[in-house]
Design a protein around this motif. Sequence first.
Motif: not given
Length: 141
Positions: A1-5, A7-8
Amino acid sequence: MSFDAHSLERLRQLGRQLPQPLPAPAQPASAQPRASEQRHPVELERDPEQLFRELMQVSPDGSVPPHLMDRLRGLETSRIAQQASERRAAAGQSAGAASQPSRRSGPGRSTTPRADPNLAAEHADLYTAFHSLLLEDEEED
């Protein structure tokens, strides 16, 4: 799962703001022990006779809860079973000893059995009377 900057960054910020675990409350010295730690003698007793006495002392009208009556019956049953097994073991030992032939008895033995000195001391008058009867019997022959 990847998060955008964005959200991170938001997750990291929330992680820093999470509440820390509360310290355990200190128990005062006068605190009562838990109900599981308190035991009445009725709950601890293993002797069925003593348990019955404790139950009669605790009960003002002689009525006993069913779970305690079941416990009393179980203790009585286990005691009876234990006594029966002890009797069987004792009977087995005495039967085993009785089935073994004595070294002194039996045909072909030339030595006469000797009396137990402790038994002779306890019943000296009986031994004396028996000995005199034997002597009288020998004189008649």
